[in-house]
Design a protein around this motif. Structure first.
Motif, PDB file in Angstrom:
ATOM      1  N   ARG A 193      -0.329   3.530  34.656  1.00 37.91           N
ATOM      2  CA  ARG A 193      -1.672   2.997  34.969  1.00 37.91           C
ATOM      3  C   ARG A 193      -2.557   2.768  34.098  1.00 37.91           C
ATOM      4  NH1 ARG A 193      -5.978   6.311  36.044  1.00 37.91           N
ATOM      5  NH2 ARG A 193      -5.025   8.182  34.951  1.00 37.91           N
ATOM      6  N   PHE A 194      -3.575   1.794  34.299  1.00 33.84           N
ATOM      7  CA  PHE A 194      -4.502   1.698  33.271  1.00 33.84           C
ATOM      8  C   PHE A 194      -5.638   2.852  33.316  1.00 33.84           C
ATOM      9  CE2 PHE A 194      -4.389  -3.234  32.452  1.00 33.84           C
ATOM     10  CZ  PHE A 194      -3.096  -3.085  32.107  1.00 33.84           C
ATOM     11  N   ARG A 195      -5.615   3.447  31.798  1.00 30.88           N
ATOM     12  CA  ARG A 195      -6.753   4.199  32.223  1.00 30.88           C
ATOM     13  C   ARG A 195      -8.150   3.860  31.796  1.00 30.88           C
ATOM     14  NH1 ARG A 195      -4.092   9.794  31.796  1.00 30.88           N
ATOM     15  NH2 ARG A 195      -2.163   9.239  32.394  1.00 30.88           N
ATOM     16  N   PRO A 196      -9.102   4.438  32.460  1.00 32.24           N
ATOM     17  CA  PRO A 196     -10.262   3.720  32.632  1.00 32.24           C
ATOM     18  C   PRO A 196     -11.300   3.551  31.207  1.00 32.24           C
ATOM     19  CG  PRO A 196     -10.724   5.826  33.735  1.00 32.24           C
ATOM     20  CD  PRO A 196      -9.021   5.591  33.290  1.00 32.24           C
ATOM     21  N   ALA A 197     -11.065   4.695  30.277  1.00 31.20           N
ATOM     22  CA  ALA A 197     -12.017   4.646  29.532  1.00 31.20           C
ATOM     23  C   ALA A 197     -12.557   3.631  28.508  1.00 31.20           C
ATOM     24  CB  ALA A 197     -11.438   5.961  28.486  1.00 31.20           C
ATOM     25  N   ALA A 198     -11.119   3.007  28.103  1.00 33.09           N
ATOM     26  CA  ALA A 198     -11.760   1.593  27.260  1.00 33.09           C
ATOM     27  C   ALA A 198     -12.696   0.688  28.036  1.00 33.09           C
ATOM     28  CB  ALA A 198     -10.431   0.943  26.786  1.00 33.09           C
ATOM     29  N   PHE A 199     -12.626   0.658  29.353  1.00 34.75           N
ATOM     30  CA  PHE A 199     -13.592  -0.314  30.264  1.00 34.75           C
ATOM     31  C   PHE A 199     -14.876   0.084  30.017  1.00 34.75           C
ATOM     32  CE2 PHE A 199      -8.927  -0.708  31.564  1.00 34.75           C
ATOM     33  CZ  PHE A 199      -8.720  -1.995  31.695  1.00 34.75           C
ATOM     34  N   GLN A 200     -15.108   1.301  29.791  1.00 38.70           N
ATOM     35  CA  GLN A 200     -16.611   1.841  29.688  1.00 38.70           C
ATOM     36  C   GLN A 200     -17.259   0.998  28.553  1.00 38.70           C
ATOM     37  OE1 GLN A 200     -18.158   3.572  31.794  1.00 38.70           O
ATOM     38  NE2 GLN A 200     -20.105   2.825  30.738  1.00 38.70           N
ATOM     39  N   ALA A 201     -16.461   0.679  27.539  1.00 39.60           N
ATOM     40  CA  ALA A 201     -17.076  -0.020  26.321  1.00 39.60           C
ATOM     41  C   ALA A 201     -17.304  -1.395  26.986  1.00 39.60           C
ATOM     42  CB  ALA A 201     -15.907  -0.099  25.344  1.00 39.60           C
ATOM     43  N   ALA A 202     -16.510  -2.227  27.447  1.00 40.95           N
ATOM     44  CA  ALA A 202     -17.013  -3.440  28.052  1.00 40.95           C
ATOM     45  C   ALA A 202     -18.108  -3.010  28.930  1.00 40.95           C
ATOM     46  CB  ALA A 202     -15.665  -4.026  29.077  1.00 40.95           C
ATOM     47  N   LEU A 203     -18.380  -2.512  29.681  1.00 41.76           N
ATOM     48  CA  LEU A 203     -19.569  -2.422  30.749  1.00 41.76           C
ATOM     49  C   LEU A 203     -20.697  -2.093  29.691  1.00 41.76           C
ATOM     50  CD1 LEU A 203     -17.961  -0.090  33.544  1.00 41.76           C
ATOM     51  CD2 LEU A 203     -18.591  -2.630  33.620  1.00 41.76           C
ATOM     52  N   ASP A 204     -20.549  -1.275  28.823  1.00 40.90           N
ATOM     53  CA  ASP A 204     -21.771  -0.550  27.928  1.00 40.90           C
ATOM     54  C   ASP A 204     -22.299  -2.179  27.092  1.00 40.90           C
ATOM     55  OD1 ASP A 204     -21.683   1.595  29.012  1.00 40.90           O
ATOM     56  OD2 ASP A 204     -20.701   2.482  27.185  1.00 40.90           O
ATOM     57  N   ALA A 205     -21.077  -2.737  26.737  1.00 37.34           N
ATOM     58  CA  ALA A 205     -21.566  -4.013  25.894  1.00 37.34           C
ATOM     59  C   ALA A 205     -21.785  -5.311  26.832  1.00 37.34           C
ATOM     60  CB  ALA A 205     -20.545  -4.494  25.177  1.00 37.34           C
ATOM     61  N   GLY A 206     -21.678  -5.184  27.946  1.00 40.22           N
ATOM     62  CA  GLY A 206     -21.903  -6.382  29.048  1.00 40.22           C
ATOM     63  C   GLY A 206     -21.038  -7.444  28.863  1.00 40.22           C
ATOM     64  N   CYS A 207     -19.608  -7.314  28.486  1.00 39.19           N
ATOM     65  CA  CYS A 207     -18.617  -8.465  28.202  1.00 39.19           C
ATOM     66  C   CYS A 207     -17.536  -8.452  29.214  1.00 39.19           C
ATOM     67  CB  CYS A 207     -18.364  -8.220  26.589  1.00 39.19           C
ATOM     68  SG  CYS A 207     -16.915  -6.951  26.599  1.00 39.19           S
ATOM     69  N   ALA A 208     -17.041  -9.354  28.972  1.00 46.07           N
ATOM     70  CA  ALA A 208     -15.852  -9.591  30.007  1.00 46.07           C
ATOM     71  C   ALA A 208     -14.598  -8.896  29.571  1.00 46.07           C
ATOM     72  CB  ALA A 208     -15.709 -11.094  30.166  1.00 46.07           C
ATOM     73  N   VAL A 209     -13.533  -8.929  30.490  1.00 45.44           N
ATOM     74  CA  VAL A 209     -12.304  -8.324  30.371  1.00 45.44           C
ATOM     75  C   VAL A 209     -11.130  -9.349  30.150  1.00 45.44           C
ATOM     76  CG1 VAL A 209     -10.754  -6.565  30.958  1.00 45.44           C
ATOM     77  CG2 VAL A 209     -13.071  -6.165  30.969  1.00 45.44           C
ATOM     78  N   GLN A 210     -10.430  -9.478  29.108  1.00 45.36           N
ATOM     79  CA  GLN A 210      -9.276 -10.598  29.551  1.00 45.36           C
ATOM     80  C   GLN A 210      -7.841  -9.893  29.708  1.00 45.36           C
ATOM     81  OE1 GLN A 210      -9.125 -14.439  27.804  1.00 45.36           O
ATOM     82  NE2 GLN A 210      -7.400 -14.250  29.369  1.00 45.36           N
ATOM     83  N   PRO A 211      -7.379 -10.090  30.673  1.00 46.26           N
ATOM     84  CA  PRO A 211      -6.309  -9.281  31.091  1.00 46.26           C
ATOM     85  C   PRO A 211      -5.057 -10.092  30.473  1.00 46.26           C
ATOM     86  CG  PRO A 211      -6.986 -10.369  33.115  1.00 46.26           C
ATOM     87  CD  PRO A 211      -8.080 -10.604  32.285  1.00 46.26           C
ATOM     88  N   VAL A 212      -4.021  -9.554  30.064  1.00 47.68           N
ATOM     89  CA  VAL A 212      -2.906 -10.251  29.567  1.00 47.68           C
ATOM     90  C   VAL A 212      -1.569  -9.444  29.655  1.00 47.68           C
ATOM     91  CG1 VAL A 212      -1.645 -10.887  27.312  1.00 47.68           C
ATOM     92  CG2 VAL A 212      -4.206 -11.044  27.220  1.00 47.68           C
ATOM     93  N   ARG A 213      -0.588 -10.277  30.321  1.00 41.96           N
ATOM     94  CA  ARG A 213       0.747  -9.696  30.681  1.00 41.96           C
ATOM     95  C   ARG A 213       1.830 -10.051  29.653  1.00 41.96           C
ATOM     96  NH1 ARG A 213       3.678  -8.763  36.219  1.00 41.96           N
ATOM     97  NH2 ARG A 213       5.933  -9.047  35.470  1.00 41.96           N
ATOM     98  N   ILE A 214       2.474  -9.306  29.193  1.00 42.92           N
ATOM     99  CA  ILE A 214       3.507  -9.642  28.309  1.00 42.92           C
ATOM    100  C   ILE A 214       5.101  -9.168  28.871  1.00 42.92           C
ATOM    101  CG2 ILE A 214       4.723  -9.167  25.863  1.00 42.92           C
ATOM    102  CD1 ILE A 214       1.681  -8.388  25.107  1.00 42.92           C
ATOM    103  N   ASP A 215       5.944 -10.028  28.959  1.00 40.61           N
ATOM    104  CA  ASP A 215       6.986  -9.756  29.472  1.00 40.61           C
ATOM    105  C   ASP A 215       8.117 -10.369  28.330  1.00 40.61           C
ATOM    106  OD1 ASP A 215       6.979  -8.991  32.105  1.00 40.61           O
ATOM    107  OD2 ASP A 215       6.105 -10.912  32.691  1.00 40.61           O
ATOM    108  N   TYR A 216       9.386  -9.621  28.244  1.00 40.18           N
ATOM    109  CA  TYR A 216      10.431  -9.973  27.450  1.00 40.18           C
ATOM    110  C   TYR A 216      11.659 -10.166  28.049  1.00 40.18           C
ATOM    111  CZ  TYR A 216       7.376  -8.095  23.729  1.00 40.18           C
ATOM    112  OH  TYR A 216       6.121  -7.795  22.748  1.00 40.18           O
ATOM    113  N   ARG A 217      12.529 -11.002  27.451  1.00 45.80           N
ATOM    114  CA  ARG A 217      13.923 -11.330  27.938  1.00 45.80           C
ATOM    115  C   ARG A 217      14.809 -11.488  26.830  1.00 45.80           C
ATOM    116  NH1 ARG A 217      11.603  -9.706  31.658  1.00 45.80           N
ATOM    117  NH2 ARG A 217      11.300 -10.473  33.764  1.00 45.80           N
ATOM    118  N   PRO A 218      15.777 -10.483  26.750  1.00 41.99           N
ATOM    119  CA  PRO A 218      16.111  -9.405  27.722  1.00 41.99           C
ATOM    120  C   PRO A 218      15.196  -8.321  27.532  1.00 41.99           C
ATOM    121  CG  PRO A 218      17.717  -9.370  25.848  1.00 41.99           C
ATOM    122  CD  PRO A 218      16.963 -10.625  25.877  1.00 41.99           C
TER     123      PRO A 218
END
Length: 302
Positions: A193-218
Motif C-alpha cells: 500500500r502507498f503510505r500517504p505521508a510523502a503526498f502531503q509534501a506535494a499538497l503543501d507545495a501545490g505540485c503534481a504527482v508523477q506515478p511510475v510503474r517498474i516491472d522486471y522480466r524475469p
C-alpha cells in the motif's frame, strides 16, 4: 544494512524474502545453467566490472560537473544513469511521457530493486528519499549522497514531519523529489500500500504527482528483498542472460484535485497498478504470507 531483526511496529513491511522471491523456482533452472556455463560466468564478471566502473567514473567526474549549469548537470545525470544500467546488462524500455521539465514534481513508484533508482534517474532525475543506512553502502552510498539523496531515519517516527517539510521545501523551490511510498521493497509479483505521508509534501507545495510503474522480466532476478545482501543482488543481476526493465510513466496527477494526502496516495497507487492484469495469476505471497515480519524487507521509507 539490508534489514533489521526487530522492526518498529509503524514501519511498512513486506512478506518478500530472498528464498521465496529472489530465488523463485520459475527461473532457478535458467540461473543454474548460467552458473555452470563458463561463458556465462565471464559475461557476468564483465558486466560487474563495467557497471561498477561506470559508477566510479561518474563519481570522479562529479566535482567538475558541479560547476556546470543545472540543466546541463541533469542531462549528464540522465545519460550517466542510462550508462550504469546498461553496463550491468539490463535492457530498458520506457513507455509514456514524463511531465515537462522545469517545474516541481513528486515522482512516486513501486519498489522492487536498487535498480529502480537509476532507472528513474535516467528519465526523471531528482532528489531521492532513502533510509539513512544507504549512506554507508560502499560506492553506492557515496553516489546517493552526491545525488542529493534525502536520507531519513526509518526508526524515528518523530522525524517524519520534518522529512515531509524538507520534501515540500524542495518541491516549493521548483525541484523534483523521488519517493517509493510502499516503504520497503516488494518482489514485483505483488505490491504494498502507498503510505500517504510523502503526498502531503506535494499538497503543501501545490505540485503534481508523477506515478511510475517498474516491472522486471524475469522478476526474481531483480528483486532485492528481505535480508538479501547487496553483493548477492548485484551478482544475480549480472548473471542472468537477459534482464529487461519496463518503466511506465503515467499521466501526472494534479494535487489540487484531491482533498487530502490519503486520496492522492490512493489515486497514485491505482495509476501504478492499472495494468496489474498482466502479472502472473498466482503470487508467491499466496503461499508464504505466514512468514514473520522480522524476515520482511526494510529498504526505502515513505
Amino acid at each position: 544494512m539490508n534489514g533489521t531483526t526487530a522492526l518498529s511496529p509503524w514501519l511498512p513491511t513486506a512478506p518478500c524474502t530472498p528464498g521465496h522471491c529472489a530465488a523463485h523456482p520459475e527461473s532457478g533452472h535458467r540461473r543454474r545453467s548460467a552458473e555452470a556455463d563458463p561463458a556465462g560466468a565471464v559475461r557476468a564478471v564483465g558486466r560487474l566490472i563495467a557497471g561498477l566502473g561506470t559508477v566510479i567514473l561518474g563519481l570522479l567526474l562529479a566535482p567538475p560537473a558541479g560547476l556546470l549549469p543545472a540543466a546541463t548537470r541533469l542531462t549528464l545525470v540522465r545519460y550517466w544513469m542510462r550508462a550504469v544500467v546498461r553496463a550491468f546488462g539490463v535492457h530498458v524500455r520506457y513507455e509514456g511521457a514524463a511531465a515537462p521539465a522545469g517545474g516541481p514534481l513528486l515522482v512516486v513508484a513501486n519498489h522492487v530493486s536498487w535498480l529502480d533508482i537509476p532507472l528513474i534517474a535516467a528519465v526523471l532525475p531528482g532528489r531521492t528519499v532513502a533510509k539513512s543506512e544507504v549512506r554507508r553502502w560502499p560506492v553506492l552510498g557515496t553516489l546517493a549522497a552526491l545525488g542529493g539523496t534525502l536520507f531519513i531515519d526509518r526508526e524515528g517516527i518523530m522525524a517524519l514531519p520534518g522529512t515531509v517539510r524538507t520534501m515540500a521545501g524542495v518541491l516549493a523551490g521548483g525541484g523534483r523529489v523521488v519517493v517509493f511510498p510502499e516503504g520497503s521493497t516488494w518482489c514485483g509479483r505483488e505490491r504494498g500500500r502507498f503510505r500517504p505521508a510523502a503526498f502531503q509534501a506535494a499538497l503543501d507545495a501545490g505540485c503534481a504527482v508523477q506515478p511510475v510503474r517498474i516491472d522486471y522480466r524475469p522478476t526474481d532476478a531483480a528483486a532485492y528483498v528481505g535480508a538479501d545482501p547487496l553483493g548477492s543482488s548485484l551478482w544475480r543481476v549480472v548473471s542472468i542472460r537477459r534482464l529487461t526493465a519496463v518503466v511506465r510513466l503515467g499521466e501526472p496527477l494534479p494535487g489540487a484535485l484531491y482533498p487530502d494526502r490519503r486520496a492522492l496516495a490512493a489515486a497514485a497507487q491505482r495509476a501504478v497498478a492499472s495494468d496489474s492484469a498482466n502479472l502472473p495469476s498466482l503470487s508467491v505471497h499466496q503461499r508464504s504470507r505466514s512468514r514473520s515480519a522480522s524476515a520482511s524487507s526494510a529498504r526505502t521509507p515513505a
